[in-house]
Design an enzyme around this catalytic site. Structure first.
Site, PDB file in Angstrom:
ATOM      1  N   CYS A 109       0.836  -1.207   0.000  1.00  0.00           N
ATOM      2  CA  CYS A 109       0.000   0.000   0.000  1.00  0.00           C
ATOM      3  C   CYS A 109       0.876   1.264   0.000  1.00  0.00           C
ATOM      4  CB  CYS A 109      -0.998  -0.028   1.156  1.00  0.00           C
ATOM      5  SG  CYS A 109      -2.367   1.124   0.893  1.00  0.00           S
ATOM      6  N   HIS A 214      -3.715  -4.931   0.506  1.00  0.00           N
ATOM      7  CA  HIS A 214      -3.161  -5.350   1.807  1.00  0.00           C
ATOM      8  C   HIS A 214      -3.225  -6.870   1.936  1.00  0.00           C
ATOM      9  CE1 HIS A 214      -2.317  -1.664   4.162  1.00  0.00           C
ATOM     10  NE2 HIS A 214      -3.216  -1.111   3.372  1.00  0.00           N
ATOM     11  N   GLU A 216      -1.641  -8.775   3.910  1.00  0.00           N
ATOM     12  CA  GLU A 216      -1.451  -9.270   5.291  1.00  0.00           C
ATOM     13  C   GLU A 216      -2.772  -9.498   6.019  1.00  0.00           C
ATOM     14  OE1 GLU A 216      -1.124  -6.198   4.368  1.00  0.00           O
ATOM     15  OE2 GLU A 216      -1.866  -4.859   5.938  1.00  0.00           O
TER      16      GLU A 216
END
Ligand code: MN
Length: 243
Positions: A109, A214, A216
């Site tokens: 990001c 994102h 994660e």
């Protein structure tokens, strides 16, 4: 030995006592992929940053607020509201030095945008005003672990396309800025339906991947943990000791 991954943190200035912050999902993703995370605090000395990198096998550049547009030679548009030039400065120094050393780098990001700027690229400051007709890249109240818009992965031989094993992937989206001019030496590896760059990488060298989404927070969806595993595998494969 597990690969040691340096992860950039940031300062939460709204707190009464400014506090070091790092969203746990970044740490968990590195652990789940088999790495050993180490948190990098804001350090304004380049010598200190270099020493941090000397003890690291890879660098993870995290998300956060907008980059200050003067970092890529533009004055800010009204839609740019929250910048942290101090964070920009030390993270840009860290990213440039990691690239110089050939360390594996994953940018997420803001980290993806910062990596592009560190290597000489520029950004769209605000997609809704500069690229009207873009898909929704910053929906209100989207949960971090939910998929939102599609991206197309190409070319077929890119790291990202090989990691996901398919041409179309749905991702989350929490950005109003995006990569505009790509830095020299990088190639686009994913675009949204509106053409916005969603991922890039440096072909033919150490693992250097930027993703606008994102990963994660998407580990329960197919392909996203594999991205972290590929990052860590690249660390292991570049270890001259072969261990
Ligand atoms: Mn997006």
């Amino acid at each position: 030995m597990k690969p040691r991954i340096a992860i950039t943190s940031w300062v939460e200035k709204t707190a009464q006592d400014p506090s070091l912050t790092l969203t746990l999902a970044y740490v968990d993703s590195i652990v789940r992929a088999g790495g050993l995370p180490s948190v990098v605090p804001p350090l304004q000395s380049q010598d200190d940053l270099n020493q941090v990198l000397s003890g690291a096998d890879g660098l993870l550049l995290t998300g956060g607020s907008d980059l200050w547009p003067l970092n890529y030679g533009e004055d800010p548009l009204p839609a740019v509201q929250f910048c942290d030039p101090e964070r920009d400065r030390w993270e840009l120094g860290l990213a440039k030095e990691a690239r110089r050393r050939g360390l594996p780098i994953l940018g997420i990001c803001r980290g993806h945008q910062l990596l592009n700027v560190a290597l000489g690229g520029t950004l769209w400051q605000d997609l809704p005003t500069q690229r009207p007709g873009s898909v929704g890249h910053n929906p209100a109240d989207l949960l971090m672990d939910r998929l939102w818009h599609s991206i197309t992965l190409a070319p077929e031989n890119s790291r990202l396309r090989r990691i996901f094993g398919r041409d179309e992937v749905a991702v989350n989206s929490f950005h109003h800025q995006a990569v505009k001019e790509l830095a020299p030496g990088l190639i686009v590896t994913a675009r949204a339906a509106d053409g916005v760059i969603e991922a890039f990488e440096a072909p033919g060298e150490a693992f250097l991947v930027g993703v606008q989404f994102h990963p994660e927070t998407l580990l329960r969806h197919s392909g996203f943990l594999e991205l972290f595993e590929a990052f860590l595998a690249s660390v292991s494969s570049s270890d001259p000791s072969g261990l």
